[in-house]
Design a protein around this motif. Structure first.
Motif, PDB file in Angstrom:
ATOM      1  N   ALA A  80       0.865  -1.180   0.000  1.00  0.00           N
ATOM      2  CA  ALA A  80       0.000   0.000   0.000  1.00  0.00           C
ATOM      3  C   ALA A  80       0.894   1.219   0.000  1.00  0.00           C
ATOM      4  N   MET A  81       0.532   2.164  -0.845  1.00  0.00           N
ATOM      5  CA  MET A  81       1.409   3.322  -1.035  1.00  0.00           C
ATOM      6  C   MET A  81       0.745   4.605  -0.536  1.00  0.00           C
ATOM      7  N   VAL A  82       1.538   5.447   0.131  1.00  0.00           N
ATOM      8  CA  VAL A  82       1.057   6.768   0.554  1.00  0.00           C
ATOM      9  C   VAL A  82       1.896   7.806  -0.189  1.00  0.00           C
ATOM     10  N   PHE A  83       1.211   8.646  -0.966  1.00  0.00           N
ATOM     11  CA  PHE A  83       1.925   9.625  -1.782  1.00  0.00           C
ATOM     12  C   PHE A  83       1.985  10.979  -1.091  1.00  0.00           C
ATOM     13  N   GLN A  84       2.760  11.861  -1.739  1.00  0.00           N
ATOM     14  CA  GLN A  84       2.909  13.234  -1.260  1.00  0.00           C
ATOM     15  C   GLN A  84       1.580  13.983  -1.294  1.00  0.00           C
ATOM     16  N   ARG A 141      -5.793  15.144   7.068  1.00  0.00           N
ATOM     17  CA  ARG A 141      -5.885  14.535   5.726  1.00  0.00           C
ATOM     18  C   ARG A 141      -4.755  13.534   5.515  1.00  0.00           C
ATOM     19  N   GLN A 142      -3.595  13.929   6.001  1.00  0.00           N
ATOM     20  CA  GLN A 142      -2.444  13.047   5.858  1.00  0.00           C
ATOM     21  C   GLN A 142      -2.709  11.737   6.608  1.00  0.00           C
ATOM     22  N   ARG A 143      -3.369  11.819   7.748  1.00  0.00           N
ATOM     23  CA  ARG A 143      -3.668  10.612   8.513  1.00  0.00           C
ATOM     24  C   ARG A 143      -4.727   9.765   7.818  1.00  0.00           C
ATOM     25  N   VAL A 144      -5.666  10.424   7.128  1.00  0.00           N
ATOM     26  CA  VAL A 144      -6.648   9.647   6.358  1.00  0.00           C
ATOM     27  C   VAL A 144      -5.921   8.839   5.267  1.00  0.00           C
ATOM     28  N   ALA A 145      -4.948   9.487   4.635  1.00  0.00           N
ATOM     29  CA  ALA A 145      -4.178   8.786   3.601  1.00  0.00           C
ATOM     30  C   ALA A 145      -3.451   7.581   4.201  1.00  0.00           C
ATOM     31  N   MET A 146      -2.934   7.746   5.405  1.00  0.00           N
ATOM     32  CA  MET A 146      -2.292   6.624   6.110  1.00  0.00           C
ATOM     33  C   MET A 146      -3.333   5.536   6.395  1.00  0.00           C
ATOM     34  N   GLY A 147      -4.522   5.987   6.809  1.00  0.00           N
ATOM     35  CA  GLY A 147      -5.595   5.049   7.142  1.00  0.00           C
ATOM     36  C   GLY A 147      -5.989   4.203   5.945  1.00  0.00           C
ATOM     37  N   LEU A 158       4.614   1.659   1.337  1.00  0.00           N
ATOM     38  CA  LEU A 158       5.540   2.502   0.576  1.00  0.00           C
ATOM     39  C   LEU A 158       5.095   3.943   0.753  1.00  0.00           C
ATOM     40  N   MET A 159       6.004   4.823   1.098  1.00  0.00           N
ATOM     41  CA  MET A 159       5.629   6.227   1.305  1.00  0.00           C
ATOM     42  C   MET A 159       6.612   7.129   0.588  1.00  0.00           C
ATOM     43  N   ASP A 160       6.063   8.006  -0.250  1.00  0.00           N
ATOM     44  CA  ASP A 160       6.908   8.938  -0.996  1.00  0.00           C
ATOM     45  C   ASP A 160       6.657  10.356  -0.508  1.00  0.00           C
ATOM     46  N   GLU A 161       7.562  10.875   0.294  1.00  0.00           N
ATOM     47  CA  GLU A 161       7.474  12.232   0.843  1.00  0.00           C
ATOM     48  C   GLU A 161       6.073  12.534   1.384  1.00  0.00           C
ATOM     49  N   PRO A 162       5.529  11.686   2.253  1.00  0.00           N
ATOM     50  CA  PRO A 162       4.141  11.885   2.668  1.00  0.00           C
ATOM     51  C   PRO A 162       3.933  13.144   3.519  1.00  0.00           C
ATOM     52  N   LEU A 163       5.000  13.744   4.004  1.00  0.00           N
ATOM     53  CA  LEU A 163       4.835  14.891   4.894  1.00  0.00           C
ATOM     54  C   LEU A 163       5.117  16.230   4.221  1.00  0.00           C
ATOM     55  N   SER A 164       5.446  16.201   2.931  1.00  0.00           N
ATOM     56  CA  SER A 164       5.953  17.448   2.344  1.00  0.00           C
ATOM     57  C   SER A 164       4.877  18.510   2.151  1.00  0.00           C
ATOM     58  N   LEU A 185       2.639  -1.369  14.322  1.00  0.00           N
ATOM     59  CA  LEU A 185       2.052  -2.301  13.361  1.00  0.00           C
ATOM     60  C   LEU A 185       3.080  -3.332  12.880  1.00  0.00           C
ATOM     61  N   GLY A 186       4.364  -2.947  12.935  1.00  0.00           N
ATOM     62  CA  GLY A 186       5.424  -3.858  12.533  1.00  0.00           C
ATOM     63  C   GLY A 186       5.416  -4.203  11.054  1.00  0.00           C
ATOM     64  N   ILE A 187       4.857  -3.312  10.240  1.00  0.00           N
ATOM     65  CA  ILE A 187       4.814  -3.588   8.800  1.00  0.00           C
ATOM     66  C   ILE A 187       6.039  -2.980   8.115  1.00  0.00           C
ATOM     67  N   THR A 188       6.752  -3.821   7.369  1.00  0.00           N
ATOM     68  CA  THR A 188       7.934  -3.372   6.639  1.00  0.00           C
ATOM     69  C   THR A 188       7.585  -2.122   5.827  1.00  0.00           C
ATOM     70  N   THR A 189       8.401  -1.089   5.965  1.00  0.00           N
ATOM     71  CA  THR A 189       8.077   0.186   5.332  1.00  0.00           C
ATOM     72  C   THR A 189       9.286   0.745   4.587  1.00  0.00           C
ATOM     73  N   VAL A 190       9.048   1.161   3.357  1.00  0.00           N
ATOM     74  CA  VAL A 190      10.089   1.880   2.617  1.00  0.00           C
ATOM     75  C   VAL A 190       9.585   3.302   2.435  1.00  0.00           C
ATOM     76  N   TYR A 191      10.355   4.256   2.924  1.00  0.00           N
ATOM     77  CA  TYR A 191       9.922   5.642   3.055  1.00  0.00           C
ATOM     78  C   TYR A 191      10.912   6.547   2.323  1.00  0.00           C
ATOM     79  N   VAL A 192      10.398   7.403   1.468  1.00  0.00           N
ATOM     80  CA  VAL A 192      11.266   8.287   0.694  1.00  0.00           C
ATOM     81  C   VAL A 192      11.191   9.719   1.220  1.00  0.00           C
ATOM     82  N   THR A 193      12.333  10.345   1.378  1.00  0.00           N
ATOM     83  CA  THR A 193      12.373  11.767   1.724  1.00  0.00           C
ATOM     84  C   THR A 193      13.670  12.363   1.195  1.00  0.00           C
TER      85      THR A 193
END
Ligand SMILES: Nc1ncnc2c1ncn2[C@@H]1O[C@H](COP(=O)(O)OP(=O)(O)OP(=O)(O)O)[C@@H](O)[C@H]1O
Ligand SMILES: [Mg+2]
Length: 375
Positions: A80-84, A141-147, A158-164, A185-193
């Protein structure tokens, strides 16, 4: 949960003369929070999009757990991906936004409601479930995207600059929330910033990219203490590490009026490359301010003060400590330096300080190749 493996993964965009991501090799652990960081255009989003299945892989492979997903469509990868730009559906309520992917997947209504409510509780969104996105703050809104990502219970986030899109203060609090949520949650996460502070504070490990090439992948601590090359040394840390080219002398390097000891191995490695100088890195907090003749290093001339004379241009007072921005003559060159001093010992602007790098805290790099020589 699963591991994620980039196995020499390469992406060459059509018409490009060099890869945007070149033989990327990273292996995450199960449940790990891995951060990809680097300057704009270094290939972070491309790497993440290859993992998501949104970008072709032109060489090498990508695995999630022991499944080779290199050529699987995104929907079959269990990610599951969370975008900017969180791209919430404006006409749907928060609850419908969060449950949308499950609805598409044919999950029944009561099951969706249950998962959405669970996620909302974790994210502190329970009281907003019936609102539309426009009636929420940026952070909400950012938390809804996480949800939306959480309800899918994927193997990998997967998260690409979700806080920008958030303002500076909200970024700091949200980054802590995301990091602690991921740990829970312990879910493997790849996060881009592109923000090295975000990378260092959030990641279990950090991977630094430059021009599509992996420079180093390490824990934040090791990244800071033992940067693998000049690029990482200058990129990680704020204010940045001071990097100065200095001549090699017997047993060490000449630093102003002092000889700073450097390991024999580092010096001979430099000599093997035919170099007569090395590039020494000193973090701002690793300078000692010395009085005349003091310090634990050998002074070259008895008449001059030990160390390096730094003329103070600007002092930044932060309360607990202060940063001195000054300039010095080192190795025949005019060089700007940053020195951290105690908050109660800040020197006056225009005065002169004598500094010596603390022994054991200097980093030695090859001037010609940029690689780390000291251990
Ligand atoms: N669709 C595309 N077609 C051609 N080239 C692309 C495409 N997308 C990205 N690139 C190029 O590939 C390189 C890496 O881009 P990428 O978007 O992965 O960088 P990034 O590290 O995410 O940068 P930023 O921090 O600015 O988001 C850049 O040189 C970019 O111009
Ligand atoms: Mg990007």
């Amino acid at each position: 949960m699963a591991t994620v493996t980039f196995d020499k993964a390469t992406r060459i965009y059509p018409g490009a003369d060099k890869p945007a991501v070149d033989q990327l090799e990273i292996e995450t652990e199960d449940g790990e929070f891995l951060v990809l960081v680097g300057p704009s255009g270094c290939g972070k989003s491309t790497s993440l999009r290859m993992l998501a299945g949104l970008e072709d892989v032109n060489g090498g492979s990508i695995r999630i757990g022991n499944r080779d997903v290199t050529h699987l469509p995104p929907k079959d990868r269990d990610i599951a991906m969370v975008f900017q730009n969180y791209a919430l559906y404006p006409h749907m309520t928060v609850a419908d936004n969060m449950g949308f992917a499950l609805k598409i997947a044919g999950v029944n209504k009561s099951e969706i409601r249950k998962k959405v409510e669970e996620a909302a509780k974790i994210l502190d969104l329970s009281e907003y479930l019936d609102r539309k996105p426009k009636a929420l703050s940026g952070g909400q809104r950012q938390r809804v995207a996480m949800g939306r990502a959480i309800v899918r219970e994927p193997q990998v986030f997967l998260m690409d600059e979700p806080l920008s899109n958030l303002d500076a203060k909200l970024r700091v609090s949200t980054r802590t929330q995301i990091a602690s949520l991921q740990r829970r949650l312990g879910i493997t996460t790849v996060y881009v910033t592109h923000d090295q502070v975000e990378a260092m504070t959030m990641g279990d490990r950090v991977a630094v990219l430059k021009d599509g090439l992996l420079q180093q992948v390490d824990s934040p601590r090791n990244m800071y203490d033992r940067p693998a090359n000049l690029f990482v040394a200058g990129f990680i840390g704020s204010p940045a590490m001071n990097l100065v080219e200095v001549p090699i002398t017997d047993g060490g390097v000449k630093f102003g009026n002092s000889v700073v000891p450097v390991s024999r191995e580092a010096l001979s490695a430099a000599a093997d490359k035919g170099d007569t100088t090395v590039t020494v890195g000193v973090r701002p907090e690793h300078f000692d301010v010395v009085e005349h003749g003091a310090g634990d290093t050998k002074t070259l001339s008895k008449d001059a003060p030990a160390g390096l004379a730094v003329s103070v241009n600007v002092v930044e007072e932060l309360g607990a400590d202060g940063y001195v921005y000054g300039s010095a003559q080192v190795g025949g060159q005019h060089k700007d330096l940053v020195v951290r001093v105690g908050g109660r010992d800040v020197p006056a602007k225009g005065s002169e300080l004598h500094v010596v790098p603390r022994s054991g805290e200097i980093h030695v790099f090859s001037t010609s190749t940029g690689e780390r020589l000291s251990d």
